[in-house]
Design an enzyme around this catalytic site. Structure first.
Site, PDB file in Angstrom:
ATOM      1  N   ASP A 180       0.988  -7.129 -10.495  1.00  0.00           N
ATOM      2  CA  ASP A 180       1.620  -6.986  -8.902  1.00  0.00           C
ATOM      3  C   ASP A 180       3.082  -6.215  -9.162  1.00  0.00           C
ATOM      4  O   ASP A 180       3.736  -6.534  -8.243  1.00  0.00           O
ATOM      5  CB  ASP A 180       1.415  -8.247  -8.313  1.00  0.00           C
ATOM      6  CG  ASP A 180       1.798  -8.361  -6.898  1.00  0.00           C
ATOM      7  OD1 ASP A 180       2.648  -9.286  -6.458  1.00  0.00           O
ATOM      8  OD2 ASP A 180       1.605  -7.353  -6.198  1.00  0.00           O
ATOM      9  N   SER A 237       2.609  -2.227   1.621  1.00  0.00           N
ATOM     10  CA  SER A 237       2.702  -2.153   3.071  1.00  0.00           C
ATOM     11  C   SER A 237       4.091  -1.733   3.375  1.00  0.00           C
ATOM     12  O   SER A 237       3.829  -1.007   4.722  1.00  0.00           O
ATOM     13  CB  SER A 237       2.604  -3.409   3.474  1.00  0.00           C
ATOM     14  OG  SER A 237       3.597  -4.770   3.131  1.00  0.00           O
ATOM     15  N   CYS A 288      -1.103  -3.039  -8.917  1.00  0.00           N
ATOM     16  CA  CYS A 288       0.220  -2.796  -9.006  1.00  0.00           C
ATOM     17  C   CYS A 288       0.467  -1.803  -7.977  1.00  0.00           C
ATOM     18  O   CYS A 288      -0.306  -1.283  -7.215  1.00  0.00           O
ATOM     19  CB  CYS A 288       0.827  -2.065 -10.441  1.00  0.00           C
ATOM     20  SG  CYS A 288       0.034  -0.488 -10.695  1.00  0.00           S
TER      21      CYS A 288
HETATM   22  O1  LIG Z   1       2.475 -11.281  -0.821  1.00  0.00           O
HETATM   23  C1  LIG Z   1       3.297 -10.076  -0.891  1.00  0.00           C
HETATM   24  O2  LIG Z   1       4.420 -10.143  -0.352  1.00  0.00           O
HETATM   25  C2  LIG Z   1       2.433  -8.999  -1.099  1.00  0.00           C
HETATM   26  C3  LIG Z   1       2.786  -7.829  -0.460  1.00  0.00           C
HETATM   27  C4  LIG Z   1       2.194  -6.597  -0.720  1.00  0.00           C
HETATM   28  C5  LIG Z   1       2.435  -5.325  -0.111  1.00  0.00           C
HETATM   29  O3  LIG Z   1       3.610  -5.306   0.661  1.00  0.00           O
HETATM   30  O4  LIG Z   1       1.552  -4.442  -0.169  1.00  0.00           O
HETATM   31  O5  LIG Z   1       1.381  -6.599  -1.688  1.00  0.00           O
HETATM   32  C6  LIG Z   1       0.745  -7.661  -2.390  1.00  0.00           C
HETATM   33  O6  LIG Z   1       0.079  -7.588  -3.100  1.00  0.00           O
HETATM   34  C7  LIG Z   1       1.436  -8.870  -2.096  1.00  0.00           C
END
Ligand SMILES: O=C(O)c1cc(C(=O)O)oc(=O)c1
Length: 295
Positions: free
Chosen positions: A247, A77, A32
């Site tokens: 998630d 991210s 998460c």
């Molecule tokens: O598929 C995604 O957009 C996504 C993005 C991020 C993140 O931005 O960290 O993390 C995930 O587990 C999945």
């Protein structure tokens, strides 16, 4: 990029259903994130999305509603390599959360040690071009060689990139966890080329784990049935390698916001016995994130 409220996206539901399935006591949401609060923890200038705040209070309230007890908070991210929002959530968890950081590969050993003290137990390498601008594999390998004791590497990549990444993965000197199984095309079924390639990766090293996560991202079928058909055999064949997570807050899913209760009700569909649920939800994540108290 504007961060004023009306332009920030909400990729999670405000009224998730209460799941039918009751996870066992001690169950871990092993994937998460938290977003912000932005006024204390601004987003990265390189962020590919600017979400509304989704902080620790909301994360832990959801966890209680879903019947889960621990959280592994993975640096999102949108926060780049500033892990302070994630560290803040871990600090607010009273020991019930650990984390996975995203670092600049030039990070010092002292800074890595500080992240360990803050509850981090791994670093994440994100290879999705729609999420990050660059992924310098040589520099990733260098920092992977000097992580604190007991840490691992989490990787996020797409199925088409798996073969190219095999040498990099083989060179990693610590255990590996693959986010969302490397995004296989679940419409191929359990014996399709994506799942066969992923199984070959798992067979290449005993310390490669995977998150049996994100039916909402990987499936377009009603009830996510194709996800169940493709993933349940993987969980049954690799019971000591699999982890599960919500998630939440589901970054980039604002057009297809999943119901978190439905995600929890997927657990007995991909792990159909109490023994498998124990491994998926407790044994495997506890060994990786709370090794000092497990077994
Ligand atoms: O598929 C995604 O957009 C996504 C993005 C991020 C993140 O931005 O960290 O993390 C995930 O587990 C999945």
């Amino acid at each position: 990029m504007s961060t004023d409220a009306q332009n920030r996206v909400r990729s999670w539901t405000l009224d998730p259903t209460v799941p039918t399935y009751r996870p066992p006591e001690g169950a871990v949401d092993a994937h998460c994130h938290v977003f912000g609060p932005a006024e204390r923890f601004p987003f990265s200038a390189k962020a590919k999305y600017i979400p509304q705040d989704a902080g620790p209070d909301a994360l832990f309230a959801l966890r209680d509603r879903l019947g889960l007890n621990r959280s592994v908070i993975v640096q999102a991210s949108c926060h780049g390599t500033d892990n302070s929002a994630t560290l803040n959530a871990i600090a607010a968890s009273n020991g019930s959360a650990r984390g996975v950081a995203v670092v600049d590969p030039s990070i010092s050993n002292d800074e890595l040690e500080a992240l360990h003290l803050g509850g981090m137990r791994g670093i994440r390498f994100n290879f999705l071009k729609r999420l990050v601008d660059d992924a310098p594999k040589d520099r990733f390998l260098e920092v992977a060689g000097r992580l604190p004791e007991g840490w691992h590497v989490v990787m996020y990549f797409e199925a088409d990139d798996l073969e190219d990444l095999r040498p990099f993965i083989a060179a990693l000197p610590v255990p590996v966890i693959i986010d969302h199984m490397g995004r296989p095309d679940v419409t191929q079924g359990p014996d399709g080329s994506d799942m066969r390639a992923f199984r070959a990766l798992l067979d290449s090293r005993p310390d490669i784990h995977f998150k049996a996560t994100c039916p909402d991202r990987l499936s377009a079928s009603p009830g996510w049935d194709d996800f169940v058909q493709a993933v349940r055999p993987l969980v049954e064949d690799y019971p000591d390698r699999c982890l599960w997570g919500t998630d939440w807050p589901h970054p980039n899913m604002e057009q297809r916001i999943p119901d978190d209760g439905a995600l929890v009700d997927m657990i007995p569909r991909i792990a159909p016995t109490p023994g498998l649920q124990q491994k998926l939800l407790i044994d495997n994540p506890m060994r990786l994130y709370w090794s000092e108290e497990w077994p």
